[in-house]
Design an enzyme around this catalytic site. Sequence first.
Site, mmCIF file in Angstrom:
data_model
loop_
_atom_site.group_PDB
_atom_site.id
_atom_site.type_symbol
_atom_site.label_atom_id
_atom_site.label_comp_id
_atom_site.label_asym_id
_atom_site.label_seq_id
_atom_site.Cartn_x
_atom_site.Cartn_y
_atom_site.Cartn_z
ATOM 1 N N ALA A 165 34.683 71.772 72.821
ATOM 2 C CA ALA A 165 34.983 73.209 72.797
ATOM 3 C C ALA A 165 35.851 73.540 71.592
ATOM 4 C CB ALA A 165 35.667 73.639 74.089
ATOM 5 N N ASP A 166 36.811 72.676 71.274
ATOM 6 C CA ASP A 166 37.606 72.842 70.058
ATOM 7 C C ASP A 166 36.710 72.817 68.825
ATOM 8 O OD1 ASP A 166 40.001 73.006 71.393
ATOM 9 O OD2 ASP A 166 40.594 70.936 71.035
ATOM 10 N N VAL A 167 35.792 71.836 68.801
ATOM 11 C CA VAL A 167 34.885 71.701 67.658
ATOM 12 C C VAL A 167 34.026 72.944 67.515
ATOM 13 C CG1 VAL A 167 32.908 70.421 66.755
ATOM 14 C CG2 VAL A 167 34.845 69.179 67.744
ATOM 15 N N SER A 186 35.884 75.934 66.249
ATOM 16 C CA SER A 186 36.249 75.728 64.848
ATOM 17 C C SER A 186 35.066 75.973 63.922
ATOM 18 C CB SER A 186 36.776 74.303 64.645
ATOM 19 O OG SER A 186 37.975 74.088 65.357
#
Length: 787
Positions: A569-571, A574
């Site tokens: 989810a961070d990736v 981003s």
Amino acid sequence: MGPLGDLRVMDLTQGICGPFCTQILRDLGAEIIKIEPPQADISRKRGTRHGDSSIQYIAFNRGKKSVILDLESQEGQEYFLKLSENMDVIVEDLGPEKSNQLNIGYEAVRRIKPDILYLSITGYGHKGIFRDYAPEDGIIQALSGFMSITGEKGGEYMKAGSPLADGFTGIYGAIGVLAAILYRNRTKESLYMDVAKLNVMLTAMPDTISKYLNTGITTRPKGCRHQLSGFFGPAKAKDGYVICMAGQDHQFNAFTELLGLQGLEKDERFDTMHKRCVNADELEPIIFAKTVQMTVDELTQALLKRKIPAGPVYSLEKILESDYVRYHKLVMKVVDYEGECWKVIGSPMKFSQFAMPESDFLSHPGEYTEEILGEAGQRKEHGALKKEALFSHIIRHGKEQDSRPLAGIRILDLTRFMAGPLGTEILENLGAEVIKIERMDQRSEFSRSTEPTFGTTSAYFMAINSGKKDIGLNLNKEEHREIFLKLAAQCDVVADNFRPGVTEKLRITYEDIKPYNPEIICSTVSGFGYTGAWRTRGCVDTVAQAMSGLMSLTGYEDGGLVRCGSSVADVCASLYEAVAILASIIYRDRTGKGGFVDSPMISSMLSVTDGATAEYLNHGICFRGVGNRDRNQAFFQTLPVRNGSVMVEAVSKEHFAAFAEFLGKPELAEDERFKTSEGRMAHREELERILEPVTRAMTMTELAEGCRRAGVPAGEVNTLERISRTGYMEEQGMVVQVHDSQEGVFKVLGLPIQFDRFELPKRKMVPQPGEHTAEVLKDILGILESE
């Protein structure tokens, strides 16, 4: 009009990955000419069918103009080249060297269109050891090692419930195209881009890959626990589970106080984040004994009141029916050629400068063939990219010697952890000057202290912050805030990932910065959007995986909770952050207008759930985890062998017959139960019982190589160390040396995109806290070092 208004893109892709890439470009305003073969895009037959289309096709091909063209024929190739004269961008996923074999490759197009931007999407690049392996998403997840860090603790390795390799590669492809537009605006030259799915999937694990490359320490599945942080996972409640991020010491202290467990934070087993991670088996029963007395809602609200990021584990339908999706208008209406209305998830990005589309159309196969081919060979001034006066992207801040697309772009980076820093790291690789701001006290960049650490940094930090300049400012201090605003006046972009409300408190919002720099672009990565009822909730990767429905699609329906082993989810957020910033720069160069853009984590994750969201929105079909089986096709899943597992794709009649022949079971291809893919789906467990005793007698290499020799797509389920030993990452030029001035040389992975006209950096530095404060303030603001 969006930033890509009148940009023309010729789309030669099928399935999910390439169409998703061009769909992003479509949402940003581009005109997409979709070239389909005579038998049409393969995804028109996948998922629930409606006439000559399907829900999956609708989800990734709305708003595109369909043209039927047989590129295997000389006539089709000639028409393609004529069409290329009126195109700005070509995106293809035909396979290694296939476009050149058909005489429609980059060089052939460039001869008639000297400034063409050409993106090629492959599974493994056009050269190399895996070149001819099948590029299906499940096989990419297996080969990359991603499955080896995902799954239930002590259980089998698991693939993500969504096609993340396809989704992330599609977004990276869009990043490449947007960067190429800026490059062409400045140089007036063509550009060739090559993005490979396996390369992308490797970069989707920046923390675990960096950890392995620099320490040799490998990672294995931990169910729903975070790989690097504790307590950071599921808390068992009366009626379900709540994900909470009580990883840092101050968060864990608040958590124990909330549960009436004061003093637990001083227990020598749990008095540091690393110890809590190592001793999670002892910690969880103590925590669960308290949390199980509360409902999901009670526990969630109690955690949020203490500013601890938390959220319940939602099914896909739960989040799609939520106020969040309604408020942010994520559901887009698509009207097909018969006037029927369908629902899909639209773009997760929100711009203040321009509106993203809320509805779209769907063309039937070949609907625009006559119209578009009628234009072939007729040169037209069709787009803003032809009107050079509208664009002003130049070298603004030095770097004349740097040929990369973002040379001269300066970014002020307030982001922390991964969702945010990874996005600005991508832009740094593309040539931007990124100035990272840290507080320089005990609450400085938290990821510097994430194990394994090396002096003042960590493997986690260097993977997503190398090459940036680092300065120390405490924005709570008025004099430091004034310096920040003066710096912002000399920058193109200010990026943050604060919880909504923090920039207001610090008085550094877009409206605060705009008087100092009217063209400034302010980008934020939020959890739940910058407005709305959920805006002030803290959000971290595991919460986003849980609340977006991804966890309900990963693992087994009757199994335990499974978090993807990487911070996907961070990736994802981003990657969208990078897309949003690039699109905003293009728009600013066209109009002179800056603006504010938000890339929420939950919205971003919903955009990469393939056709699952559309199936529920249109038919109420509720998908759940199916382990390592494909949800829609059989036979496509992992099979056990003596020393691991192999992902096998034997869906077509020909592939299944060849697979059965290879295993010495040719009669299976004629068995009435298994003759068709639908039959194999219905009798999958019976088929597994027949096949597994045969495959268990084989090794990974024997089964995978045997399948490939038989023409059956297959891939070993690698661990990170196994894929690292193949030499693939070095062969693809992905390994970047990172120099720490105090600790020596380390390794991280670079950008998974290759360009023909410039090199991406292969050697970078990792900044010490505040290392560049004097240099930046002197060079940009003229402040003397003594001051």
